[in-house]
Design a protein around this motif. Structure first.
Motif, PDB file in Angstrom:
ATOM      1  N   ARG A   1      16.564   6.478   5.533  1.00  0.00           N
ATOM      2  CA  ARG A   1      17.073   7.443   4.557  1.00  0.00           C
ATOM      3  C   ARG A   1      18.547   7.175   4.256  1.00  0.00           C
ATOM      4  O   ARG A   1      19.288   6.696   5.099  1.00  0.00           O
ATOM      5  CB  ARG A   1      16.871   8.860   5.068  1.00  0.00           C
ATOM      6  CG  ARG A   1      15.390   9.208   5.178  1.00  0.00           C
ATOM      7  CD  ARG A   1      15.113  10.420   6.048  1.00  0.00           C
ATOM      8  NE  ARG A   1      13.700  10.430   6.427  1.00  0.00           N
ATOM      9  CZ  ARG A   1      13.217   9.802   7.491  1.00  0.00           C
ATOM     10  NH1 ARG A   1      14.031   9.145   8.299  1.00  0.00           N
ATOM     11  NH2 ARG A   1      11.928   9.837   7.753  1.00  0.00           N
ATOM     12  N   GLY A   2      18.926   7.517   3.043  1.00  0.00           N
ATOM     13  CA  GLY A   2      20.283   7.238   2.610  1.00  0.00           C
ATOM     14  C   GLY A   2      20.387   5.941   1.838  1.00  0.00           C
ATOM     15  O   GLY A   2      21.488   5.421   1.649  1.00  0.00           O
ATOM     16  N   THR A   3      19.240   5.419   1.370  1.00  0.00           N
ATOM     17  CA  THR A   3      19.214   4.155   0.648  1.00  0.00           C
ATOM     18  C   THR A   3      18.548   4.354  -0.705  1.00  0.00           C
ATOM     19  O   THR A   3      17.377   4.739  -0.779  1.00  0.00           O
ATOM     20  CB  THR A   3      18.439   3.079   1.424  1.00  0.00           C
ATOM     21  OG1 THR A   3      18.922   3.023   2.767  1.00  0.00           O
ATOM     22  CG2 THR A   3      18.599   1.719   0.771  1.00  0.00           C
ATOM     23  N   ALA A   4      19.298   4.093  -1.758  1.00  0.00           N
ATOM     24  CA  ALA A   4      18.760   4.213  -3.114  1.00  0.00           C
ATOM     25  C   ALA A   4      19.448   3.198  -4.007  1.00  0.00           C
ATOM     26  O   ALA A   4      20.525   2.676  -3.677  1.00  0.00           O
ATOM     27  CB  ALA A   4      18.958   5.625  -3.654  1.00  0.00           C
ATOM     28  N   ALA A   5      18.835   2.917  -5.144  1.00  0.00           N
ATOM     29  CA  ALA A   5      19.363   1.929  -6.082  1.00  0.00           C
ATOM     30  C   ALA A   5      19.800   2.611  -7.371  1.00  0.00           C
ATOM     31  O   ALA A   5      19.127   3.519  -7.862  1.00  0.00           O
ATOM     32  CB  ALA A   5      18.305   0.877  -6.389  1.00  0.00           C
ATOM     33  N   LEU A   6      20.921   2.158  -7.888  1.00  0.00           N
ATOM     34  CA  LEU A   6      21.411   2.556  -9.208  1.00  0.00           C
ATOM     35  C   LEU A   6      21.500   1.288 -10.038  1.00  0.00           C
ATOM     36  O   LEU A   6      22.266   0.378  -9.716  1.00  0.00           O
ATOM     37  CB  LEU A   6      22.784   3.222  -9.092  1.00  0.00           C
ATOM     38  CG  LEU A   6      23.610   3.372 -10.382  1.00  0.00           C
ATOM     39  CD1 LEU A   6      22.858   4.184 -11.428  1.00  0.00           C
ATOM     40  CD2 LEU A   6      24.962   4.017 -10.073  1.00  0.00           C
ATOM     41  N   VAL A   7      20.700   1.212 -11.086  1.00  0.00           N
ATOM     42  CA  VAL A   7      20.662   0.027 -11.938  1.00  0.00           C
ATOM     43  C   VAL A   7      21.265   0.379 -13.296  1.00  0.00           C
ATOM     44  O   VAL A   7      20.930   1.416 -13.895  1.00  0.00           O
ATOM     45  CB  VAL A   7      19.216  -0.480 -12.112  1.00  0.00           C
ATOM     46  CG1 VAL A   7      19.157  -1.637 -13.117  1.00  0.00           C
ATOM     47  CG2 VAL A   7      18.649  -0.909 -10.767  1.00  0.00           C
ATOM     48  N   ALA A   8      22.170  -0.476 -13.752  1.00  0.00           N
ATOM     49  CA  ALA A   8      22.810  -0.277 -15.050  1.00  0.00           C
ATOM     50  C   ALA A   8      22.827  -1.601 -15.794  1.00  0.00           C
ATOM     51  O   ALA A   8      23.122  -2.645 -15.203  1.00  0.00           O
ATOM     52  CB  ALA A   8      24.233   0.259 -14.885  1.00  0.00           C
ATOM     53  N   ARG A   9      22.537  -1.520 -17.078  1.00  0.00           N
ATOM     54  CA  ARG A   9      22.495  -2.730 -17.894  1.00  0.00           C
ATOM     55  C   ARG A   9      23.527  -2.642 -19.007  1.00  0.00           C
ATOM     56  O   ARG A   9      23.843  -1.565 -19.495  1.00  0.00           O
ATOM     57  CB  ARG A   9      21.095  -2.902 -18.493  1.00  0.00           C
ATOM     58  CG  ARG A   9      19.962  -2.978 -17.467  1.00  0.00           C
ATOM     59  CD  ARG A   9      18.661  -3.298 -18.176  1.00  0.00           C
ATOM     60  NE  ARG A   9      17.528  -3.426 -17.273  1.00  0.00           N
ATOM     61  CZ  ARG A   9      16.617  -2.483 -17.092  1.00  0.00           C
ATOM     62  NH1 ARG A   9      16.717  -1.344 -17.747  1.00  0.00           N
ATOM     63  NH2 ARG A   9      15.597  -2.682 -16.271  1.00  0.00           N
ATOM     64  N   GLY A  10      24.024  -3.811 -19.425  1.00  0.00           N
ATOM     65  CA  GLY A  10      24.933  -3.850 -20.560  1.00  0.00           C
ATOM     66  C   GLY A  10      26.349  -3.438 -20.198  1.00  0.00           C
ATOM     67  O   GLY A  10      26.707  -3.256 -19.030  1.00  0.00           O
ATOM     68  N   ASP A  11      27.184  -3.271 -21.226  1.00  0.00           N
ATOM     69  CA  ASP A  11      28.595  -2.959 -21.026  1.00  0.00           C
ATOM     70  C   ASP A  11      28.816  -1.631 -20.335  1.00  0.00           C
ATOM     71  O   ASP A  11      29.854  -1.422 -19.688  1.00  0.00           O
ATOM     72  CB  ASP A  11      29.324  -2.959 -22.379  1.00  0.00           C
ATOM     73  CG  ASP A  11      29.335  -4.337 -23.032  1.00  0.00           C
ATOM     74  OD1 ASP A  11      29.150  -5.326 -22.294  1.00  0.00           O
ATOM     75  OD2 ASP A  11      29.511  -4.408 -24.256  1.00  0.00           O
ATOM     76  N   ARG A  12      27.871  -0.713 -20.460  1.00  0.00           N
ATOM     77  CA  ARG A  12      28.033   0.612 -19.864  1.00  0.00           C
ATOM     78  C   ARG A  12      28.133   0.539 -18.345  1.00  0.00           C
ATOM     79  O   ARG A  12      28.673   1.446 -17.704  1.00  0.00           O
ATOM     80  CB  ARG A  12      26.870   1.512 -20.261  1.00  0.00           C
ATOM     81  CG  ARG A  12      26.881   1.930 -21.718  1.00  0.00           C
ATOM     82  CD  ARG A  12      27.888   3.037 -21.941  1.00  0.00           C
ATOM     83  NE  ARG A  12      27.869   3.535 -23.307  1.00  0.00           N
ATOM     84  CZ  ARG A  12      28.537   4.595 -23.720  1.00  0.00           C
ATOM     85  NH1 ARG A  12      29.279   5.285 -22.857  1.00  0.00           N
ATOM     86  NH2 ARG A  12      28.503   4.974 -24.968  1.00  0.00           N
ATOM     87  N   ALA A  13      27.617  -0.515 -17.752  1.00  0.00           N
ATOM     88  CA  ALA A  13      27.652  -0.636 -16.296  1.00  0.00           C
ATOM     89  C   ALA A  13      29.081  -0.587 -15.775  1.00  0.00           C
ATOM     90  O   ALA A  13      29.349  -0.012 -14.709  1.00  0.00           O
ATOM     91  CB  ALA A  13      26.978  -1.936 -15.860  1.00  0.00           C
ATOM     92  N   GLN A  14      30.010  -1.178 -16.502  1.00  0.00           N
ATOM     93  CA  GLN A  14      31.395  -1.232 -16.030  1.00  0.00           C
ATOM     94  C   GLN A  14      32.105   0.114 -16.113  1.00  0.00           C
ATOM     95  O   GLN A  14      33.248   0.247 -15.666  1.00  0.00           O
ATOM     96  CB  GLN A  14      32.158  -2.308 -16.795  1.00  0.00           C
ATOM     97  CG  GLN A  14      31.636  -3.717 -16.552  1.00  0.00           C
ATOM     98  CD  GLN A  14      31.494  -4.043 -15.061  1.00  0.00           C
ATOM     99  OE1 GLN A  14      32.329  -3.645 -14.242  1.00  0.00           O
ATOM    100  NE2 GLN A  14      30.426  -4.756 -14.703  1.00  0.00           N
ATOM    101  N   GLU A  15      31.437   1.127 -16.657  1.00  0.00           N
ATOM    102  CA  GLU A  15      31.998   2.476 -16.663  1.00  0.00           C
ATOM    103  C   GLU A  15      31.668   3.240 -15.389  1.00  0.00           C
ATOM    104  O   GLU A  15      32.192   4.336 -15.164  1.00  0.00           O
ATOM    105  CB  GLU A  15      31.472   3.256 -17.875  1.00  0.00           C
ATOM    106  CG  GLU A  15      31.851   2.649 -19.224  1.00  0.00           C
ATOM    107  CD  GLU A  15      31.275   3.419 -20.388  1.00  0.00           C
ATOM    108  OE1 GLU A  15      30.852   4.588 -20.179  1.00  0.00           O
ATOM    109  OE2 GLU A  15      31.234   2.882 -21.506  1.00  0.00           O
ATOM    110  N   LEU A  16      30.797   2.679 -14.554  1.00  0.00           N
ATOM    111  CA  LEU A  16      30.328   3.395 -13.368  1.00  0.00           C
ATOM    112  C   LEU A  16      31.209   3.111 -12.160  1.00  0.00           C
ATOM    113  O   LEU A  16      31.506   1.951 -11.853  1.00  0.00           O
ATOM    114  CB  LEU A  16      28.888   2.996 -13.041  1.00  0.00           C
ATOM    115  CG  LEU A  16      27.850   3.240 -14.132  1.00  0.00           C
ATOM    116  CD1 LEU A  16      26.476   2.823 -13.649  1.00  0.00           C
ATOM    117  CD2 LEU A  16      27.840   4.704 -14.567  1.00  0.00           C
ATOM    118  N   TYR A  17      31.606   4.181 -11.488  1.00  0.00           N
ATOM    119  CA  TYR A  17      32.409   4.092 -10.268  1.00  0.00           C
ATOM    120  C   TYR A  17      31.775   4.969  -9.198  1.00  0.00           C
ATOM    121  O   TYR A  17      31.171   6.011  -9.500  1.00  0.00           O
ATOM    122  CB  TYR A  17      33.847   4.565 -10.525  1.00  0.00           C
ATOM    123  CG  TYR A  17      34.686   3.553 -11.249  1.00  0.00           C
ATOM    124  CD1 TYR A  17      35.541   2.703 -10.556  1.00  0.00           C
ATOM    125  CD2 TYR A  17      34.612   3.418 -12.635  1.00  0.00           C
ATOM    126  CE1 TYR A  17      36.311   1.756 -11.217  1.00  0.00           C
ATOM    127  CE2 TYR A  17      35.369   2.472 -13.312  1.00  0.00           C
ATOM    128  CZ  TYR A  17      36.222   1.648 -12.588  1.00  0.00           C
ATOM    129  OH  TYR A  17      36.972   0.697 -13.251  1.00  0.00           O
TER     130      TYR A  17
END
Length: 388
Positions: free
Chosen positions: A221-237
Motif C-alpha cells: 500500500r502507498g503505491t500508485a501511478a500518475l501518468v501525464a502526456r504532452g506539455d501539461r506534464a511539466q505543470e505537475l509538481y
C-alpha cells in the motif's frame, strides 16, 4: 508449494476476504522483500537516502513497462487520490468555467474537485449516470455536458472503474468528446491496473490518469501511478516540495524527503509474482469469471434483480442490490459491513448510492467459489439480524 492460492498471501485463513477492491492484499514474498528493504534502510540511513532517487527511478521504469507507457510519462504517488490532488493543485481552472464529474465519483475525489473549483471561482457539474446505462448512453451524457453552450467545460474528471458502484466507463470515447470541446481530461483509474489488461490504452488520449497498484496488482500500500502526456506534464509538481523540485516531470517525484518509499521499491516484485505464479492474462480471466458467478449466487440467495445494475459492469467487481431499507446511507452501510464481519466472518464491501444499499463483491486469485457460497448461505439471516 502452496496447496491453495490463499497460501501465497498472509491473510487470515479463518476469514473470508471478499473486499480486495478496498485495500488489496500483499503476497508473502513481497512482504518479505519489504521487510528486507526496511532493514537495509535502517542499517545505513545515509547510504539509503543517497541512493534512493536512483532506485525509485528504476522501480518507476518497471511499473511503467507493466502499464505499457514510457517511463518519462509516469510518476509514483501514494495513492490515486493523491494523484488527483496533485493534478488539481497544478492546474489553473479558468474562472467561471466548469468541471464535470459524475454521481459515481469517489467521495474524496469529489470533495477535492469541489475545493479546487471553489478556489478558482469555477463551478462543478455532477452528471447523473444510471446504473443500467450502456456505454453509449454514458458517453452521450458527457458529450451533452461538454457541448452545453451555456458554459465552458475546462476539465472532465471521470472514473475508469467506479468505486462504490463497480461500473466500467468508456473513458476513451468520453475523452474524445471532451477534447473536441477544448476540455482537459483526468481519468481516475484507481481500480483499473491489473483488472484491465491495458488501462491506459482504454483511457485513450486522456491528459492525466491515476491508478492504484495496491489493489488488483497487490503491491504494498502507498503505491500508485500518475501518468501525464504532452506539455501539461511539466505543470505537475509533488504536493510537498523536495530537492527534486528543479528536475523535470517525472523525476521531480522521485525524491520525497525522508518518506518510507520501500513500498515503491517492492512493487515490481508483486507484478512479477502474479505473472510467475498465475500469468496475468489467465488471472484476469479467472477473477472475472469468479466475480460473475459470485454475483449470481448472491443475487439468488437474496432474490435480488440484477438487471438494474447490469449496464456496464466492471470485470472483477460486481453489485448485488440489498433488500430495501438496508444500508440507505454511509453510516448504515459501514454498520452493516462491520456486522457481516463479526457475525459470519466475511470481510465485504457494503456501499450506498442514492439511498439504496448494495453489496459490492470483489474477486481475486486467493478467492474461490466456496467463499461466496459461504456468504450466500449466511447473508439472508445476517441481514434479518442486522435489521432487528
Amino acid at each position: 508449494m502452496p496447496s491453495h492460492p490463499l497460501d501465497h498471501w498472509a491473510l487470515d485463513p479463518d476469514v473470508r476476504h471478499l473486499n480486495h477492491g478496498s485495500f488489496g492484499a500483499v503476497p508473502r514474498t513481497v512482504i518479505e522483500e519489504l521487510h528486507a528493504l526496511r532493514a537495509e534502510m535502517e542499517t545505513n540511513p545515509d547510504r539509503w537516502f543517497r541512493r534512493l532517487p536512483e532506485r525509485v527511478a528504476q522501480a518507476r521504469t518497471d511499473i511503467a513497462a507493466y502499464l505499457h507507457t514510457p517511463a518519462q510519462t509516469l510518476a509514483l504517488v501514494p495513492n490515486a487520490s493523491a494523484g488527483v490532488s496533485t493534478v488539481l493543485a497544478s492546474l489553473e481552472l479558468p474562472r467561471g468555467s466548469e468541471v464535470v464529474i459524475t454521481d459515481h465519483a469517489y467521495g474524496a475525489v469529489a470533495m477535492g474537485v469541489a475545493r479546487a473549483a471553489a478556489r478558482a471561482g469555477a463551478g462543478v457539474r455532477t452528471l447523473h449516470v444510471p446504473l443500467d446505462a450502456t456505454p453509449e448512453q454514458i458517453t452521450s451524457r458527457f458529450a451533452d455536458a461538454v457541448t452545453d453552450p451555456r458554459t465552458q467545460t475546462s476539465l472532465v474528471v471521470v472514473d475508469q472503474v467506479t468505486s462504490a458502484t463497480a461500473r466500467l466507463f468508456p473513458v476513451a470515447d468520453i475523452t474524445r468528446h471532451a477534447h473536441a470541446a477544448g476540455a482537459l481530461v483526468l481519468v481516475d483509474g484507481a481500480h483499473a491496473p491489473g483488472m484491465l489488461a491495458d488501462p491506459l490504452a482504454q483511457a485513450g488520449d486522456a491528459d492525466f490518469w491515476v491508478g492504484n497498484l495496491h489493489k488488483w496488482p497487490c503491491t504494498p500500500r502507498g503505491t500508485a501511478a500518475l501518468v501525464a502526456r504532452g506539455d501539461r506534464a511539466q505543470e505537475l509538481y509533488p504536493l510537498t516540495d523536495s530537492w527534486g523540485a528543479p528536475d523535470p516531470f517525472p523525476m521531480r517525484f522521485d525524491q520525497q524527503g525522508t518518506m518510507d518509499l520501500t513500498p515503491w521499491l517492492a512493487a515490481p516484485r508483486s507484478l512479477e509474482f502474479v505473472e510467475e505464479q498465475f500469468g496475468w492474462e489467465a488471472a484476469r480471466g479467472r477473477i472475472t469469471e469468479l466475480a460473475g458467478e459470485a454475483q449470481r449466487m448472491l443475487a439468488d440467495a437474496l432474490g435480488a434483480d440484477t438487471d438494474a445494475v447490469g449496464g456496464s459492469e466492471a470485470p472483477a467487481m460486481r453489485l448485488v442490490p440489498l433488500p430495501g431499507g438496508a444500508a440507505t446511507d454511509q453510516a448504515a452501510a459501514h454498520t452493516l459491513q462491520r456486522h457481516l464481519s463479526v457475525a459470519i466472518g466475511c470481510e465485504t464491501a457494503v456501499t450506498t448510492w442514492h439511498g439504496r444499499g448494495y453489496l459490492r463483491l470483489s474477486a481475486h486469485l486467493y478467492n474461490d467459489r466456496a467463499d461466496y457460497a459461504h456468504l450466500a448461505d449466511h447473508l439472508p439471516a445476517a441481514l434479518t439480524e442486522a435489521a432487528a
